[in-house]
Design a protein around this motif. Sequence first.
Motif, PDB file in Angstrom:
ATOM      1  N   LEU A 208       0.835  -1.206   0.000  1.00  0.00           N
ATOM      2  CA  LEU A 208       0.000   0.000   0.000  1.00  0.00           C
ATOM      3  C   LEU A 208       0.874   1.262   0.000  1.00  0.00           C
ATOM      4  CD1 LEU A 208      -2.979  -0.841   2.373  1.00  0.00           C
ATOM      5  CD2 LEU A 208      -3.060  -0.405  -0.069  1.00  0.00           C
ATOM      6  N   ASN A 209       1.911   1.234  -0.777  1.00  0.00           N
ATOM      7  CA  ASN A 209       2.864   2.329  -0.811  1.00  0.00           C
ATOM      8  C   ASN A 209       2.306   3.476  -1.651  1.00  0.00           C
ATOM      9  OD1 ASN A 209       5.095   3.953  -0.777  1.00  0.00           O
ATOM     10  ND2 ASN A 209       6.264   2.730  -2.255  1.00  0.00           N
ATOM     11  N   VAL A 210       2.027   4.582  -1.005  1.00  0.00           N
ATOM     12  CA  VAL A 210       1.558   5.765  -1.725  1.00  0.00           C
ATOM     13  C   VAL A 210       2.443   6.962  -1.416  1.00  0.00           C
ATOM     14  CG1 VAL A 210      -0.829   5.044  -1.878  1.00  0.00           C
ATOM     15  CG2 VAL A 210      -0.069   6.246   0.153  1.00  0.00           C
ATOM     16  N   GLN A 211       3.621   6.708  -0.955  1.00  0.00           N
ATOM     17  CA  GLN A 211       4.509   7.796  -0.561  1.00  0.00           C
ATOM     18  C   GLN A 211       5.233   8.401  -1.749  1.00  0.00           C
ATOM     19  OE1 GLN A 211       4.311   8.808   2.516  1.00  0.00           O
ATOM     20  NE2 GLN A 211       2.863   7.154   2.914  1.00  0.00           N
ATOM     21  N   VAL A 212       5.150   7.729  -2.925  1.00  0.00           N
ATOM     22  CA  VAL A 212       5.783   8.286  -4.101  1.00  0.00           C
ATOM     23  C   VAL A 212       5.062   9.577  -4.489  1.00  0.00           C
ATOM     24  CG1 VAL A 212       6.444   7.831  -6.488  1.00  0.00           C
ATOM     25  CG2 VAL A 212       6.334   5.947  -4.839  1.00  0.00           C
ATOM     26  N   GLU A 213       5.825  10.587  -4.842  1.00  0.00           N
ATOM     27  CA  GLU A 213       5.219  11.866  -5.180  1.00  0.00           C
ATOM     28  C   GLU A 213       4.320  11.728  -6.411  1.00  0.00           C
ATOM     29  OE1 GLU A 213       7.924  15.025  -5.583  1.00  0.00           O
ATOM     30  OE2 GLU A 213       8.799  14.810  -3.585  1.00  0.00           O
ATOM     31  N   HIS A 214       3.132  12.269  -6.284  1.00  0.00           N
ATOM     32  CA  HIS A 214       2.155  12.178  -7.362  1.00  0.00           C
ATOM     33  C   HIS A 214       1.666  13.590  -7.657  1.00  0.00           C
ATOM     34  CE1 HIS A 214      -1.008  10.638  -9.895  1.00  0.00           C
ATOM     35  NE2 HIS A 214      -1.933  11.236  -9.146  1.00  0.00           N
ATOM     36  N   HIS A 215       2.181  14.162  -8.739  1.00  0.00           N
ATOM     37  CA  HIS A 215       1.903  15.559  -9.051  1.00  0.00           C
ATOM     38  C   HIS A 215       0.713  15.722  -9.993  1.00  0.00           C
ATOM     39  CE1 HIS A 215       5.622  16.669  -7.047  1.00  0.00           C
ATOM     40  NE2 HIS A 215       6.272  15.781  -7.798  1.00  0.00           N
ATOM     41  N   GLN A 216       0.175  14.638 -10.501  1.00  0.00           N
ATOM     42  CA  GLN A 216      -0.947  14.738 -11.430  1.00  0.00           C
ATOM     43  C   GLN A 216      -2.189  15.258 -10.719  1.00  0.00           C
ATOM     44  OE1 GLN A 216      -0.940  13.995 -14.761  1.00  0.00           O
ATOM     45  NE2 GLN A 216      -3.074  14.681 -14.895  1.00  0.00           N
ATOM     46  N   GLN A 217      -2.821  16.259 -11.316  1.00  0.00           N
ATOM     47  CA  GLN A 217      -4.040  16.837 -10.760  1.00  0.00           C
ATOM     48  C   GLN A 217      -5.261  16.249 -11.476  1.00  0.00           C
ATOM     49  OE1 GLN A 217      -4.321  19.443  -8.190  1.00  0.00           O
ATOM     50  NE2 GLN A 217      -2.289  18.571  -7.867  1.00  0.00           N
ATOM     51  N   HIS A 218      -6.306  15.981 -10.691  1.00  0.00           N
ATOM     52  CA  HIS A 218      -7.549  15.441 -11.231  1.00  0.00           C
ATOM     53  C   HIS A 218      -8.588  16.567 -11.190  1.00  0.00           C
ATOM     54  CE1 HIS A 218      -5.269  11.838 -10.598  1.00  0.00           C
ATOM     55  NE2 HIS A 218      -5.330  11.959  -9.276  1.00  0.00           N
ATOM     56  N   HIS A 219      -8.636  17.338 -12.263  1.00  0.00           N
ATOM     57  CA  HIS A 219      -9.395  18.580 -12.260  1.00  0.00           C
ATOM     58  C   HIS A 219     -10.892  18.362 -12.389  1.00  0.00           C
ATOM     59  CE1 HIS A 219      -5.808  21.087 -12.413  1.00  0.00           C
ATOM     60  NE2 HIS A 219      -5.309  20.262 -13.325  1.00  0.00           N
ATOM     61  N   HIS A 220     -11.352  17.154 -12.728  1.00  0.00           N
ATOM     62  CA  HIS A 220     -12.783  16.913 -12.909  1.00  0.00           C
ATOM     63  C   HIS A 220     -13.353  15.937 -11.889  1.00  0.00           C
ATOM     64  CE1 HIS A 220     -11.525  18.429 -16.896  1.00  0.00           C
ATOM     65  NE2 HIS A 220     -12.757  18.902 -16.989  1.00  0.00           N
ATOM     66  N   LEU A 221     -12.509  15.398 -11.012  1.00  0.00           N
ATOM     67  CA  LEU A 221     -12.979  14.398 -10.043  1.00  0.00           C
ATOM     68  C   LEU A 221     -13.849  15.069  -8.981  1.00  0.00           C
ATOM     69  CD1 LEU A 221     -12.759  11.382  -9.356  1.00  0.00           C
ATOM     70  CD2 LEU A 221     -10.890  11.959  -7.807  1.00  0.00           C
ATOM     71  N   LYS A 222     -15.105  14.589  -8.871  1.00  0.00           N
ATOM     72  CA  LYS A 222     -16.054  15.154  -7.922  1.00  0.00           C
ATOM     73  C   LYS A 222     -16.434  14.180  -6.808  1.00  0.00           C
ATOM     74  CE  LYS A 222     -18.189  18.043 -11.492  1.00  0.00           C
ATOM     75  NZ  LYS A 222     -19.471  18.384 -12.196  1.00  0.00           N
ATOM     76  N   GLU A 223     -16.277  12.875  -7.043  1.00  0.00           N
ATOM     77  CA  GLU A 223     -16.740  11.881  -6.072  1.00  0.00           C
ATOM     78  C   GLU A 223     -15.689  10.799  -5.879  1.00  0.00           C
ATOM     79  OE1 GLU A 223     -20.683   9.055  -5.416  1.00  0.00           O
ATOM     80  OE2 GLU A 223     -19.804   9.222  -7.413  1.00  0.00           O
ATOM     81  N   LEU A 224     -15.436  10.455  -4.612  1.00  0.00           N
ATOM     82  CA  LEU A 224     -14.542   9.367  -4.248  1.00  0.00           C
ATOM     83  C   LEU A 224     -15.253   8.480  -3.235  1.00  0.00           C
ATOM     84  CD1 LEU A 224     -11.802   7.865  -4.122  1.00  0.00           C
ATOM     85  CD2 LEU A 224     -11.099   9.499  -2.353  1.00  0.00           C
ATOM     86  N   VAL A 225     -15.362   7.195  -3.563  1.00  0.00           N
ATOM     87  CA  VAL A 225     -15.988   6.224  -2.676  1.00  0.00           C
ATOM     88  C   VAL A 225     -14.998   5.095  -2.431  1.00  0.00           C
ATOM     89  CG1 VAL A 225     -17.917   4.636  -2.328  1.00  0.00           C
ATOM     90  CG2 VAL A 225     -18.276   6.781  -3.572  1.00  0.00           C
ATOM     91  N   VAL A 226     -14.720   4.818  -1.168  1.00  0.00           N
ATOM     92  CA  VAL A 226     -13.807   3.737  -0.792  1.00  0.00           C
ATOM     93  C   VAL A 226     -14.601   2.715   0.016  1.00  0.00           C
ATOM     94  CG1 VAL A 226     -11.707   3.111   0.431  1.00  0.00           C
ATOM     95  CG2 VAL A 226     -11.825   5.285  -0.806  1.00  0.00           C
ATOM     96  N   ILE A 227     -14.690   1.504  -0.489  1.00  0.00           N
ATOM     97  CA  ILE A 227     -15.401   0.413   0.185  1.00  0.00           C
ATOM     98  C   ILE A 227     -14.372  -0.481   0.870  1.00  0.00           C
ATOM     99  CG2 ILE A 227     -17.043  -1.471  -0.106  1.00  0.00           C
ATOM    100  CD1 ILE A 227     -16.705   0.869  -2.988  1.00  0.00           C
ATOM    101  N   GLY A 228     -14.715  -0.964   2.045  1.00  0.00           N
ATOM    102  CA  GLY A 228     -13.778  -1.781   2.815  1.00  0.00           C
ATOM    103  C   GLY A 228     -12.777  -0.939   3.580  1.00  0.00           C
ATOM    104  N   PHE A 229     -13.137   0.309   3.867  1.00  0.00           N
ATOM    105  CA  PHE A 229     -12.233   1.217   4.579  1.00  0.00           C
ATOM    106  C   PHE A 229     -12.251   0.883   6.070  1.00  0.00           C
ATOM    107  CE2 PHE A 229     -11.162   5.158   6.790  1.00  0.00           C
ATOM    108  CZ  PHE A 229     -10.028   5.556   6.107  1.00  0.00           C
ATOM    109  N   GLY A 230     -11.050   0.633   6.595  1.00  0.00           N
ATOM    110  CA  GLY A 230     -10.939   0.292   8.006  1.00  0.00           C
ATOM    111  C   GLY A 230     -10.060   1.224   8.804  1.00  0.00           C
ATOM    112  N   GLY A 231      -9.603   2.299   8.176  1.00  0.00           N
ATOM    113  CA  GLY A 231      -8.758   3.259   8.876  1.00  0.00           C
ATOM    114  C   GLY A 231      -7.300   2.907   8.907  1.00  0.00           C
ATOM    115  N   ALA A 232      -6.871   1.919   8.116  1.00  0.00           N
ATOM    116  CA  ALA A 232      -5.453   1.545   8.083  1.00  0.00           C
ATOM    117  C   ALA A 232      -4.631   2.702   7.522  1.00  0.00           C
ATOM    118  CB  ALA A 232      -5.259   0.290   7.243  1.00  0.00           C
ATOM    119  N   ALA A 233      -3.367   2.730   7.902  1.00  0.00           N
ATOM    120  CA  ALA A 233      -2.500   3.834   7.490  1.00  0.00           C
ATOM    121  C   ALA A 233      -2.380   3.914   5.976  1.00  0.00           C
ATOM    122  CB  ALA A 233      -1.126   3.678   8.132  1.00  0.00           C
ATOM    123  N   GLY A 234      -2.250   2.754   5.318  1.00  0.00           N
ATOM    124  CA  GLY A 234      -2.130   2.754   3.867  1.00  0.00           C
ATOM    125  C   GLY A 234      -3.383   3.272   3.192  1.00  0.00           C
ATOM    126  N   GLN A 235      -4.553   2.893   3.697  1.00  0.00           N
ATOM    127  CA  GLN A 235      -5.804   3.369   3.125  1.00  0.00           C
ATOM    128  C   GLN A 235      -5.970   4.880   3.327  1.00  0.00           C
ATOM    129  OE1 GLN A 235      -8.618   0.864   5.199  1.00  0.00           O
ATOM    130  NE2 GLN A 235      -8.733  -0.576   3.490  1.00  0.00           N
TER     131      GLN A 235
END
Length: 521
Positions: free
Chosen positions: A424-451
Motif C-alpha cells: 500500500l505504498n503511496v509515498q511516491v510523489e504524485h503531481h498529477q491533478q484530477h481537475h474533474h474528479l467530484k466523487e470518491l468512494v472507498v469500500i472496505g475502509f478500516g482506517g489503516a494507514a495505507g488506506q
Amino acid sequence: MRLSEEHSSCCEDKISSLPDEMLILIIDKLDARTAISTTILSRRWRDLPTYPRTCYDLTVDDALPPRYHRLKQIVMEAKAGYEAEKNALKSDDSYASRDQLYSFKDWKWKVRLLTPILQRYERLAMRRYVKRVNAFLLAPNNVQQQSIQKLRLQACGTSNFTDQWITEAIGRWGVEDLELVIDNSCWRYDFRLLDGCKNVRLKRLVLSNCYHRFAPNPLTFQRLTSLTLCKESSRMPRVDDILRNCVQLVDLRLKDSSGCQPAFHIFVPNSKLKSLQLDNYNTVGVYLGLVPYLETFACRGQPTILHYGLVPRLRHVSLNFLQTGDDGKNDSSGSNRTYRLSKFFLGWPPPLEYLVLQLRGRQMWIELTAIPDQFNHLKKLFIANVQMNWDTFWILHLLAAAPALESLHVHFDSKSEKATAGSLNVQVEHHQQHHHLKELVVIGFGGAAGQTGFVKQIIQASPILERVRLLDGHVVEDEERELVGLEIVRRIREWHERERLEVLDELTGGISSPHLEIVLE
C-alpha cells in the motif's frame, strides 16, 4: 359394505369424473411444470383446452429424489477438500505424491462408491423426464396449437428425442426464448432441420453442451437477437460465421469453455452486436478488430491480452480477472505473478465512459507500466478487490490516464492479507491533478494507514472534489446486469468517536476545501 366395494371406492378416479369446466379451473391453478405433468395421465387431460401459458421450465431435477442431491453434495465436498489440501501443499515436496493425501483417498473412495448410485438415479429420472417432455412437445397434430414464449429444457444426458424436441419447440410451437441445457453429456444438432419451418419466432437462444454442426442459417435465425453458448457449445470454429448470419444479433455470450481456446478475433463490419460477454472463456487473447455497434464488453476469467481495434461506440468495459493455476483452479500457492496494466488496453484507445476493473488472486501484482493512450472520455472508474498488501500507486497511474474522470470507486478486500511494510505504498510523489474528479468512494475502509494515505493523496490532487464516502463492506455482481455491474453491500461499523476524529484529522490536515464533504460510515 363389502371389502371389494370399499377397495373399488378408494381406487375410483373421482377427479376424472368431474366436468371439463371444473378440470380446466383446477389445471389453471397449477404451476406450468405441474400442469404439463397432467398431460401424461390420460388422453382426456391432454386434450383439455386451457388458458394459454407462455413460460415453461422443464428440468430433470424435478424427477430426482432428495437423496440424489445429498449424495452428490457429499462427492463435491470431498473433492473440494482434496483440492484445498492439494493447493496448500502445492509448493511442498510432498506434492509429487499427492495420491497419498488422505483427502484424495477419501474423495476417490466416495466417488467409486457413490457414482453408480448417482448414475442409476439419473437413468430413472431421464426415463420419466422423456415421457413428460414427449407428452408436451410431441403432442399429436390435432391438439390445439398454442404459442410458447419461453421454454427451458434441462436434461441429464441425451435422448433420441432431443432433435425432435428442438425442432418442434422452435418450428412448431414458435418458441421465442429457448434454453437447452444438457448435463453430463453433449449433443449435436443440425440447425438446417429448421430451414423449412414457417413458424420460427426465435429471439433468444441458450445452448449448454449442445453443438451446432453448421452456423445458423440466416433465414431460420433472422429474428435472433441474443445468443449464449456454454461449455462445449462455446467450442466453435469462428464467431464471425454466427455474427454474419445472425444479422439481428445484439447480445452474444460465451461461457465456461473447456480447455484453452485459440485467440478470439472478431471482425464484423455489418454486425449489429451491442453487448459481448466472455465468462470463463479461456483464451490466449481477445482482439476486437471491427465491431461498429459494440457498446458493452465484459470479460471474466484468467488474465488475457486485450486488443482494441475499431469500436467507436464502446462505452462500458468490465474486466474481472482471477489469477488461477494451470488447472484453472484458484491459485492459492503464493506464486508471485505480475501483470502489466497496459496488457489489458492494447491497440486503439476505445472511447470508454465507464470502466470496471477487478483483479483477484493471492499475489496478482500489477506492474507499473505506461498506458499507451489516455482514456480521454472516461467518466467513472470502479476498481474492486484490491488486496490489502498491494501497492496502490498503479491506481494513481491509471487515474493520470483519465483526465476527465468524475467518479472513482475503490474497493479494498478486507479479508485479504493485511498490509505489510512496503505494501500500500503511496509515498511516491504524485503531481498529477484530477481537475474533474467530484466523487470518491472507498469500500472496505478500516482506517489503516495505507488506506488513509491513499485517500489523502487523492483529496490533495482533486481541487473540485465534493464528496468522499468511506464505508465498510464488500461488492457483489449486480444480478440484473451480471458481469457488467457491481453492487455495494454495506456493513455497519461502530466507530469510536476518538478513532473517527483521528481519521478525519489525518485526512483533512493541511487541506483547505470548504465545499468538501467527508462521510465516514
